[in-house]
Write a protein that holds these residues in place. Structure first.
Motif, PDB file in Angstrom:
ATOM      1  N   ASP A  28       0.834  -1.201   0.000  1.00 48.63           N
ATOM      2  CA  ASP A  28       0.000   0.000   0.000  1.00 48.63           C
ATOM      3  C   ASP A  28       0.874   1.259   0.000  1.00 48.63           C
ATOM      4  OD1 ASP A  28      -2.428   1.340  -0.137  1.00 48.63           O
ATOM      5  OD2 ASP A  28      -2.599   1.505   2.043  1.00 48.63           O
ATOM      6  N   GLN A  29       1.819   1.276  -0.955  1.00 50.83           N
ATOM      7  CA  GLN A  29       2.743   2.401  -1.078  1.00 50.83           C
ATOM      8  C   GLN A  29       2.723   2.910  -2.519  1.00 50.83           C
ATOM      9  OE1 GLN A  29       6.642   1.245   0.257  1.00 50.83           O
ATOM     10  NE2 GLN A  29       5.954   0.863   2.341  1.00 50.83           N
ATOM     11  N   PRO A  30       3.006   4.196  -2.706  1.00 48.91           N
ATOM     12  CA  PRO A  30       3.078   4.728  -4.064  1.00 48.91           C
ATOM     13  C   PRO A  30       4.339   4.245  -4.773  1.00 48.91           C
ATOM     14  CG  PRO A  30       3.634   6.431  -2.494  1.00 48.91           C
ATOM     15  CD  PRO A  30       3.205   5.227  -1.701  1.00 48.91           C
ATOM     16  N   LEU A  31       4.321   4.380  -6.070  1.00 46.20           N
ATOM     17  CA  LEU A  31       5.399   3.899  -6.920  1.00 46.20           C
ATOM     18  C   LEU A  31       6.011   5.077  -7.670  1.00 46.20           C
ATOM     19  CD1 LEU A  31       6.731   1.280  -7.931  1.00 46.20           C
ATOM     20  CD2 LEU A  31       4.921   1.107  -9.620  1.00 46.20           C
ATOM     21  N   TYR A  32       7.327   5.106  -7.709  1.00 43.78           N
ATOM     22  CA  TYR A  32       8.066   6.109  -8.472  1.00 43.78           C
ATOM     23  C   TYR A  32       8.845   5.365  -9.547  1.00 43.78           C
ATOM     24  CZ  TYR A  32      11.447   9.815  -9.510  1.00 43.78           C
ATOM     25  OH  TYR A  32      12.230  10.752 -10.146  1.00 43.78           O
ATOM     26  N   VAL A  33       8.493   5.592 -10.804  1.00 47.58           N
ATOM     27  CA  VAL A  33       9.131   4.908 -11.930  1.00 47.58           C
ATOM     28  C   VAL A  33      10.079   5.883 -12.602  1.00 47.58           C
ATOM     29  CG1 VAL A  33       8.746   3.672 -14.093  1.00 47.58           C
ATOM     30  CG2 VAL A  33       7.065   3.499 -12.238  1.00 47.58           C
ATOM     31  N   LEU A  34      11.341   5.484 -12.752  1.00 45.41           N
ATOM     32  CA  LEU A  34      12.367   6.363 -13.300  1.00 45.41           C
ATOM     33  C   LEU A  34      13.038   5.713 -14.496  1.00 45.41           C
ATOM     34  CD1 LEU A  34      14.103   8.944 -13.047  1.00 45.41           C
ATOM     35  CD2 LEU A  34      15.574   7.664 -11.463  1.00 45.41           C
ATOM     36  N   ASN A  35      13.074   6.455 -15.598  1.00 45.82           N
ATOM     37  CA  ASN A  35      13.804   6.052 -16.800  1.00 45.82           C
ATOM     38  C   ASN A  35      14.800   7.161 -17.090  1.00 45.82           C
ATOM     39  OD1 ASN A  35      13.618   6.395 -20.161  1.00 45.82           O
ATOM     40  ND2 ASN A  35      14.179   4.401 -19.380  1.00 45.82           N
ATOM     41  N   THR A  36      16.070   6.799 -17.276  1.00 48.08           N
ATOM     42  CA  THR A  36      17.099   7.819 -17.451  1.00 48.08           C
ATOM     43  C   THR A  36      18.005   7.557 -18.636  1.00 48.08           C
ATOM     44  OG1 THR A  36      18.752   6.703 -16.089  1.00 48.08           O
ATOM     45  CG2 THR A  36      17.229   8.172 -14.944  1.00 48.08           C
ATOM     46  N   SER A  37      18.660   8.623 -19.059  1.00 51.04           N
ATOM     47  CA  SER A  37      19.721   8.553 -20.053  1.00 51.04           C
ATOM     48  C   SER A  37      20.721   9.641 -19.720  1.00 51.04           C
ATOM     49  CB  SER A  37      19.177   8.778 -21.460  1.00 51.04           C
ATOM     50  OG  SER A  37      20.248   8.865 -22.391  1.00 51.04           O
ATOM     51  N   ARG A  38      21.991   9.324 -19.811  1.00 50.02           N
ATOM     52  CA  ARG A  38      22.990  10.364 -19.580  1.00 50.02           C
ATOM     53  C   ARG A  38      22.972  11.384 -20.707  1.00 50.02           C
ATOM     54  NH1 ARG A  38      28.266   7.194 -17.718  1.00 50.02           N
ATOM     55  NH2 ARG A  38      28.763   7.774 -19.830  1.00 50.02           N
ATOM     56  N   GLY A  39      22.426  11.002 -21.854  1.00 53.16           N
ATOM     57  CA  GLY A  39      22.336  11.932 -22.967  1.00 53.16           C
ATOM     58  C   GLY A  39      23.643  12.157 -23.692  1.00 53.16           C
ATOM     59  N   ASP A  40      24.574  11.224 -23.527  1.00 50.82           N
ATOM     60  CA  ASP A  40      25.887  11.412 -24.149  1.00 50.82           C
ATOM     61  C   ASP A  40      26.091  10.565 -25.402  1.00 50.82           C
ATOM     62  OD1 ASP A  40      25.992   8.986 -22.880  1.00 50.82           O
ATOM     63  OD2 ASP A  40      27.840   9.365 -21.785  1.00 50.82           O
ATOM     64  N   ALA A  41      25.002   9.991 -25.922  1.00 50.74           N
ATOM     65  CA  ALA A  41      25.081   9.184 -27.142  1.00 50.74           C
ATOM     66  C   ALA A  41      23.842   9.448 -27.992  1.00 50.74           C
ATOM     67  CB  ALA A  41      25.163   7.698 -26.797  1.00 50.74           C
ATOM     68  N   TYR A  42      23.991   9.280 -29.293  1.00 53.19           N
ATOM     69  CA  TYR A  42      22.853   9.490 -30.189  1.00 53.19           C
ATOM     70  C   TYR A  42      21.761   8.449 -29.979  1.00 53.19           C
ATOM     71  CZ  TYR A  42      25.563  12.931 -32.720  1.00 53.19           C
ATOM     72  OH  TYR A  42      26.279  14.040 -33.057  1.00 53.19           O
ATOM     73  N   ASP A  44      20.485   5.494 -27.204  1.00 56.30           N
ATOM     74  CA  ASP A  44      20.627   4.920 -25.877  1.00 56.30           C
ATOM     75  C   ASP A  44      19.527   3.883 -25.704  1.00 56.30           C
ATOM     76  OD1 ASP A  44      20.732   4.245 -23.209  1.00 56.30           O
ATOM     77  OD2 ASP A  44      20.819   6.306 -22.483  1.00 56.30           O
ATOM     78  N   PRO A  45      19.864   2.597 -25.713  1.00 60.07           N
ATOM     79  CA  PRO A  45      18.841   1.547 -25.624  1.00 60.07           C
ATOM     80  C   PRO A  45      18.105   1.504 -24.285  1.00 60.07           C
ATOM     81  CG  PRO A  45      21.026   0.588 -25.490  1.00 60.07           C
ATOM     82  CD  PRO A  45      21.212   2.047 -25.799  1.00 60.07           C
ATOM     83  N   THR A  46      18.599   2.226 -23.277  1.00 55.74           N
ATOM     84  CA  THR A  46      17.907   2.247 -21.995  1.00 55.74           C
ATOM     85  C   THR A  46      16.882   3.376 -21.911  1.00 55.74           C
ATOM     86  OG1 THR A  46      19.538   3.665 -20.888  1.00 55.74           O
ATOM     87  CG2 THR A  46      19.924   1.278 -20.822  1.00 55.74           C
ATOM     88  N   PHE A  47      16.892   4.296 -22.867  1.00 58.42           N
ATOM     89  CA  PHE A  47      15.979   5.432 -22.858  1.00 58.42           C
ATOM     90  C   PHE A  47      14.675   5.030 -23.541  1.00 58.42           C
ATOM     91  CE2 PHE A  47      14.600   9.764 -24.158  1.00 58.42           C
ATOM     92  CZ  PHE A  47      14.592  10.329 -22.897  1.00 58.42           C
ATOM     93  N   ALA A  48      13.584   5.143 -22.810  1.00 58.16           N
ATOM     94  CA  ALA A  48      12.284   4.682 -23.319  1.00 58.16           C
ATOM     95  C   ALA A  48      11.683   5.693 -24.292  1.00 58.16           C
ATOM     96  CB  ALA A  48      11.328   4.447 -22.161  1.00 58.16           C
ATOM     97  N   PRO A  49      11.309   5.239 -25.494  1.00 57.57           N
ATOM     98  CA  PRO A  49      10.632   6.130 -26.436  1.00 57.57           C
ATOM     99  C   PRO A  49       9.217   6.447 -25.954  1.00 57.57           C
ATOM    100  CG  PRO A  49      10.750   3.904 -27.326  1.00 57.57           C
ATOM    101  CD  PRO A  49      11.518   3.902 -26.040  1.00 57.57           C
ATOM    102  N   ALA A  50       8.628   7.486 -26.532  1.00 57.81           N
ATOM    103  CA  ALA A  50       7.310   7.968 -26.094  1.00 57.81           C
ATOM    104  C   ALA A  50       6.257   6.866 -26.090  1.00 57.81           C
ATOM    105  CB  ALA A  50       6.867   9.131 -26.974  1.00 57.81           C
ATOM    106  N   GLU A  51       6.232   6.012 -27.113  1.00 54.78           N
ATOM    107  CA  GLU A  51       5.205   4.965 -27.160  1.00 54.78           C
ATOM    108  C   GLU A  51       5.394   3.939 -26.052  1.00 54.78           C
ATOM    109  OE1 GLU A  51       8.427   3.988 -30.184  1.00 54.78           O
ATOM    110  OE2 GLU A  51       7.188   5.731 -29.788  1.00 54.78           O
ATOM    111  N   ASP A  52       6.630   3.692 -25.662  1.00 57.58           N
ATOM    112  CA  ASP A  52       6.889   2.772 -24.563  1.00 57.58           C
ATOM    113  C   ASP A  52       6.433   3.391 -23.234  1.00 57.58           C
ATOM    114  OD1 ASP A  52       8.404   0.099 -24.064  1.00 57.58           O
ATOM    115  OD2 ASP A  52       9.066   1.438 -22.455  1.00 57.58           O
ATOM    116  N   LEU A  53       6.720   4.670 -23.043  1.00 57.84           N
ATOM    117  CA  LEU A  53       6.272   5.344 -21.822  1.00 57.84           C
ATOM    118  C   LEU A  53       4.757   5.412 -21.740  1.00 57.84           C
ATOM    119  CD1 LEU A  53       8.727   8.304 -21.155  1.00 57.84           C
ATOM    120  CD2 LEU A  53       8.564   6.097 -20.009  1.00 57.84           C
TER     121      LEU A  53
END
Length: 136
Positions: A28-42, A44-53
């Protein structure tokens, strides 16, 4: 308290999201979902595209669990961002997805999961992807 999940658009990220929703509902706790990218590459397979988000948001809304979804670009790497978010929010739990790596791969490239496990000031739940989490 809050549950923090580090999300990546891969099977291990979907497994972490699924497990985090279950834990948030159970505790019974809230959830904080975080997706990040350092932004140092054209690319980044870890950065979620808009449709995935959008799909992540749909899953979270259907779960009925209170949540915040954040996507960050720049700054620290993902492991540091997840640990910092957990500290900032006073999280009770961090949920991360794991992928299989060879011993050599771990030695050469390190492991974000290992850094989270060692640096987190709260409990960490590490989950592996299954068939329900889809292909990578």
């Amino acid at each position: 308290m809050t549950i923090v999940v580090g999300y990546v658009p891969k099977p291990e990220g979907r497994a972490a999201l699924r497990a985090a929703v279950e834990e948030a509902d159970l505790r019974d706790q809230p959830l904080y979902v975080l997706n990040t990218s350092r932004g140092d590459a054209y690319v980044d397979p870890t950065f979620a595209p808009a449709e995935d988000l959008a799909e992540v948001r749909r899953i979270l809304e259907e779960s009925g669990v209170p949540f915040e979804l954040e996507q960050r670009v720049g700054g620290r790497d993902g492991a540091d961002e997840v640990v910092a978010a957990a500290d900032r929010l006073g999280a009770s739990l961090i949920v991360i997805g794991l992928r299989r790596r060879t011993a050599t791969g771990k030695l050469i490239f390190g492991s974000a999961a290992q850094r989270i496990l060692l640096d987190a000031s709260c409990q960490v739940l590490a989950v592996k992807a299954g068939e329900a989490d889809g292909p990578g």
